[in-house]
Design a protein around this motif. Structure first.
Motif, short mmCIF file in Angstrom:
data_model
loop_
_atom_site.label_atom_id
_atom_site.label_comp_id
_atom_site.label_asym_id
_atom_site.label_seq_id
_atom_site.Cartn_x
_atom_site.Cartn_y
_atom_site.Cartn_z
N VAL A 44 -19.05 -2.67 3.29
CA VAL A 44 -18.71 -1.46 4.04
C VAL A 44 -17.27 -1.09 3.71
O VAL A 44 -16.39 -1.96 3.65
CB VAL A 44 -18.90 -1.66 5.56
N LEU A 45 -17.01 0.17 3.47
CA LEU A 45 -15.68 0.66 3.15
C LEU A 45 -15.47 1.96 3.93
O LEU A 45 -15.92 3.02 3.51
CB LEU A 45 -15.54 0.90 1.65
N ALA A 46 -14.83 1.84 5.07
CA ALA A 46 -14.62 3.01 5.93
C ALA A 46 -13.79 4.06 5.23
O ALA A 46 -12.90 3.74 4.42
CB ALA A 46 -13.93 2.58 7.22
N PRO A 47 -14.05 5.34 5.50
CA PRO A 47 -13.22 6.40 4.89
C PRO A 47 -11.78 6.28 5.35
O PRO A 47 -11.49 5.79 6.44
CB PRO A 47 -13.87 7.69 5.41
N GLU A 141 1.61 3.60 -0.45
CA GLU A 141 0.56 3.16 0.47
C GLU A 141 -0.82 3.19 -0.19
O GLU A 141 -1.66 2.32 0.07
CB GLU A 141 0.56 4.03 1.74
N MET A 142 -1.05 4.13 -1.07
CA MET A 142 -2.34 4.19 -1.74
C MET A 142 -2.52 3.04 -2.72
O MET A 142 -3.64 2.66 -3.05
CB MET A 142 -2.51 5.53 -2.46
N ARG A 143 -1.43 2.44 -3.17
CA ARG A 143 -1.54 1.22 -3.98
C ARG A 143 -2.12 0.09 -3.12
O ARG A 143 -2.92 -0.71 -3.60
CB ARG A 143 -0.17 0.83 -4.53
N HIS A 144 -1.71 0.03 -1.85
CA HIS A 144 -2.30 -0.97 -0.94
C HIS A 144 -3.79 -0.72 -0.78
O HIS A 144 -4.60 -1.66 -0.78
CB HIS A 144 -1.62 -0.89 0.43
N VAL A 145 -4.16 0.52 -0.64
CA VAL A 145 -5.57 0.88 -0.48
C VAL A 145 -6.36 0.45 -1.72
O VAL A 145 -7.45 -0.14 -1.62
CB VAL A 145 -5.72 2.39 -0.25
N ALA A 146 -5.80 0.71 -2.89
CA ALA A 146 -6.49 0.35 -4.14
C ALA A 146 -6.68 -1.15 -4.27
O ALA A 146 -7.73 -1.62 -4.75
CB ALA A 146 -5.71 0.89 -5.34
N VAL A 147 -5.70 -1.92 -3.83
CA VAL A 147 -5.81 -3.39 -3.87
C VAL A 147 -6.96 -3.85 -2.99
O VAL A 147 -7.76 -4.71 -3.38
CB VAL A 147 -4.49 -4.05 -3.44
N ASP A 148 -7.06 -3.29 -1.79
CA ASP A 148 -8.15 -3.66 -0.88
C ASP A 148 -9.51 -3.35 -1.48
O ASP A 148 -10.44 -4.16 -1.41
CB ASP A 148 -8.00 -2.92 0.45
N GLU A 149 -9.64 -2.18 -2.07
CA GLU A 149 -10.93 -1.78 -2.62
C GLU A 149 -11.33 -2.64 -3.81
O GLU A 149 -12.50 -3.04 -3.95
CB GLU A 149 -10.88 -0.30 -3.00
N GLU A 150 -10.36 -2.96 -4.68
CA GLU A 150 -10.65 -3.81 -5.83
C GLU A 150 -11.04 -5.21 -5.37
O GLU A 150 -11.99 -5.81 -5.90
CB GLU A 150 -9.43 -3.87 -6.74
N LEU A 151 -10.32 -5.75 -4.40
CA LEU A 151 -10.62 -7.09 -3.91
C LEU A 151 -12.01 -7.16 -3.30
O LEU A 151 -12.75 -8.12 -3.51
CB LEU A 151 -9.57 -7.52 -2.88
N LEU A 152 -12.38 -6.15 -2.53
CA LEU A 152 -13.70 -6.14 -1.92
C LEU A 152 -14.80 -6.13 -2.98
O LEU A 152 -15.79 -6.88 -2.86
CB LEU A 152 -13.85 -4.93 -0.99
N ARG A 153 -14.62 -5.30 -4.03
CA ARG A 153 -15.61 -5.27 -5.11
C ARG A 153 -15.73 -6.64 -5.77
O ARG A 153 -16.84 -7.10 -6.08
CB ARG A 153 -15.22 -4.22 -6.15
N GLU A 154 -14.62 -7.30 -6.00
CA GLU A 154 -14.64 -8.60 -6.66
C GLU A 154 -15.23 -9.69 -5.77
O GLU A 154 -15.86 -10.63 -6.26
CB GLU A 154 -13.22 -9.00 -7.06
#
Length: 244
Positions: A44-47, A141-154
């Protein structure tokens, strides 16, 4: 910077061959004939929500934010990313009366949802929306968001693999109590999820720390012709010392 709010919710959905349940034993106790349980794992990835209503002082005082290289009690926060992550689990079970006051119970289906339930990106209210600094802070801040999304995928394949092993080892149990039955079925699943949450959180902290460095903070303070200094709270004037 990120707020790391861990969220854990476990729910058991009961259903099946009887309204009563049973754990504590295994197939050696006569609890056989149950089908193998199924496992469903979803992410799950909330908007992303945007909120620029808080001031620098308010953002700095928000509880739970990551210490960062300058600590939580020093410096000023121009931007902040809050993320709440965790898992939700549902377990359904089958039950069979054994005729001696006990019941056999076995897991029927396990559904686990893991990811980010809420994400909010803040830029301090003092910074004009169209300014150079606003763009720099938001990009950070969007770099933080990108890290979270990449980690979740992995992490999702790893979560699936670890839960596959746990579910494969689940066996029918025998007991006199529905609550005892579900507790026995859920116990190894809960233990596995605690480990997954711990590993995910630790890796997330390490990756996010690579963004919130002293060098990055200094860079943001200098970009846009040092615009950041215009929006920082002014130090309180020192009161004169009276000598009697």
């Amino acid at each position: 910077m990120t707020v790391r709010c861990l969220f854990l919710f476990l729910a058991a959905v009961l259903g099946g061959m009887s309204s009563v349940s049973a754990p504590a034993a295994a197939q050696s106790n006569g609890c056989d004939g149950f089908p193998a349980p199924t496992l469903t794992v979803e992410s799950v990835l909330a908007p992303i929500q945007r909120d620029d209503a808080l001031t620098v002082v308010q953002l700095t005082r928000l509880p739970g934010r990551s210490p960062g290289p300058v600590g939580t009690t020093s410096g000023h926060v121009l931007g902040l990313t809050q993320a709440r992550y965790g898992e939700q689990s549902q377990v359904s079970a089958l039950f069979k009366a054994m005729g001696d006051g006990t019941y056999c119970s076995a897991p029927r289906a396990v559904t686990v949802t893991f990811g980010f339930q809420k994400r909010t990106v803040h830029v301090a209210r003092e910074i004009p929306a169209e300014s150079c600094l606003h763009g720099e802070v938001l990009a950070h801040e969007m770099r933080h968001v990108a890290v979270d999304e990449e980690l979740l995928r992995e992490f999702m394949p790893q979560i699936r693999s670890r839960l596959d092993e746990v579910v494969a080892r689940l066996e029918p149990v025998r007991s006199r109590s529905q609550a005892q039955a579900m507790a026995a079925i859920r116990r190894p699943l809960e233990s596995a999820m605690r480990g997954i949450m711990r590993d995910f959180g630790g890796e997330r902290d390490r990756r996010q720390a690579r963004i919130d460095t002293v060098e990055e903070y200094e860079r943001v303070s200098r970009v846009c012709n040092g615009e950041a200094r215009n929006y920082l709270p002014k130090p309180a004037a020192r009161q004169p010392v009276r000598r009697g």
